[in-house]
Design an enzyme around this catalytic site. Structure first.
Site, short mmCIF file in Angstrom:
data_model
loop_
_atom_site.label_atom_id
_atom_site.label_comp_id
_atom_site.label_asym_id
_atom_site.label_seq_id
_atom_site.Cartn_x
_atom_site.Cartn_y
_atom_site.Cartn_z
N SER A 226 -9.57 1.70 2.46
CA SER A 226 -8.66 2.52 1.76
C SER A 226 -7.51 1.78 1.07
O SER A 226 -6.62 2.16 0.31
CB SER A 226 -7.81 3.85 2.50
OG SER A 226 -7.06 3.00 3.71
N SER B 232 -10.24 -0.55 6.75
CA SER B 232 -9.49 -0.71 5.21
C SER B 232 -8.96 -1.92 4.80
O SER B 232 -8.32 -1.79 3.77
CB SER B 232 -8.31 0.46 5.25
OG SER B 232 -9.29 1.70 5.58
N LYS C 225 0.87 -1.19 -0.03
CA LYS C 225 -0.14 0.08 0.04
C LYS C 225 0.86 1.50 0.05
O LYS C 225 2.05 1.46 0.74
CB LYS C 225 -0.93 -0.08 1.19
CG LYS C 225 -1.97 1.26 1.31
CD LYS C 225 -2.90 0.92 2.71
CE LYS C 225 -3.89 2.12 2.53
NZ LYS C 225 -4.91 1.62 3.83
#
Length: 376
Positions: A91, A115, A14
């Protein structure tokens, strides 16, 4: 071939985690423009590379990780390979997308308010939010530090556990026989078809010894959601408010509105919210003890379709937070496993365990996934 525990595996990372010589973009071009390249790899990345895994690439994230949708105003929306007409969730959207598409063996995300858990459920994946503080987040952009955790995705439970043995630095134990618990109130927040799918999944697990006793978590969706919204936002503004004020970055509509809200949080609101979090922590500590595992919906329904009404999307987001706030407020580990379909799209069933019960949950996920496959 080396001797590392993850030799031959590829992973996505990420875009919040530091990579030496690279600036983490954190989903926003103004962030990337105003920050320096990292001097060292984040410890999570160091551990994975040290175990022999190969970094395939950096994955998409919502702006500063402040969303659960996966729709980025600047960089677009990653594909949900399990439901092409639906959002992937965020996210950690890119990490879920590349894992579900088979482009990597696993991928690293972060989880503050859901997330990892939410995109895992949306994309038909296994995912884990680890015990708060269990894995170092040094070299990872903070969002709300008292809620932030490391997490990861995999297409099967064995891979999820394999990564866990490296990042948790402990062996996956023999799957124990815990005290299985269930609070029907959590499932009442789901739409009817999702509730039916999850009820059927729980029924299939009976052959694996899962006969949950009814438990009372004190579930109060409005209070839990509001306490999370306020406490998270206050921390986010404390961490990023100075940068936002100085740089005046361009945010997409939803993220922009949430930062405005965060700026407006008062000390009185914070003082009112803290006791809610404290009650959840005490209740879950007493309920789970050292061997309790709570079954819960990961999200109240499948992923929303792309282009859904923003008002409906925001309402759905808060229904999700009411569920994800349980582990969030209590700082507990949570594993989500695929548990069938609702409206033709995946839904997830979660296992929430006691503090530092991460390895136990990973072992249980392996056992339960085999039971679900056999029953199917």
């Amino acid at each position: 071939m080396g001797a590392g525990a993850l030799d031959g595996l590829s992973f996505g990372l990420k875009d919040l985690y530091d990579i030496r010589g690279r600036t983490a973009g954190c989903g926003n071009p103004d962030w990337a423009r105003t920050h320096e390249p990292a001097a060292a790899d984040a410890p999570v990345l160091q551990a994975l590379l040290g175990a022999g895994a190969a970094l395939a690439g950096v994955t998409h994230t919502d702006e500063l990780a402040y969303s659960l949708n996966g729709e980025n105003h600047h960089y677009g929306t990653p594909v949900n390979p399990a439901a092409l007409d639906r959002i992937p969730g965020g996210s950690s959207s890119g990490s879920a997308s590349v894992t579900a598409a088979g482009l990597t063996d696993f991928a690293i995300g972060s989880d503050t308010g859901g997330s990892v858990r939410v995109p895992a459920a949306y994309c038909g994946l296994f995912g884990i939010r680890t015990t708060h503080g269990r894995i170092s987040l040094a070299g990872c952009m903070p969002l709300a530090p008292s809620y932030d955790t490391c997490g990861w995705f995999a297409r099967d439970a064995a891979m999820l556990a394999r990564v866990g043995r490296v990042l948790l630095d402990q062996k996956t134990p023999e799957a124990p026989q815990p005290r299985w618990l269930i609070d029907p109130a959590l499932f009442r927040l789901c739409d009817d078809e999702t509730a039916a799918a999850l009820e059927a999944a729980v029924g299939m697990l009976g052959g694996a010894g899962v006969v949950p006793a009814k438990a009372d978590t004190g579930f109060d969706p409005e209070a839990w959601k509001e306490a999370f919204r306020i406490l998270q936002a206050a921390e986010i503004w404390r961490v990023h408010g100075g940068w936002v004020t100085a740089v005046r970055p361009e945010f997409g509509p939803g993220v922009r509105d949430r930062f405005r809200m965060a700026e407006s949080i008062t000390e009185a609101e914070i003082a009112e919210a803290r006791p809610v979090r404290d009650r959840v922590r005490r209740t879950m500590t007493d309920l789970l003890g050292s061997d309790g595992v709570l079954l819960a919906p990961t999200a109240p329904g499948p992923a929303p379709v792309r282009g859904w009404d923003p008002v409906l999307l925001d309402d759905f987001r808060y229904r999700i937070i009411a569920l994800t706030a349980l582990a969030g407020h209590a700082g507990l580990p949570q594993v989500t496993i695929p548990a069938g379909l609702s409206d033709g799209a995946p839904v997830g069933l979660s296992l929430i365990g006691p503090r530092d019960g991460d390895a136990m949950l990973l072992a249980l996920a392996e056992r339960l996934s085999e039971a679900l496959l056999t029953a199917a």
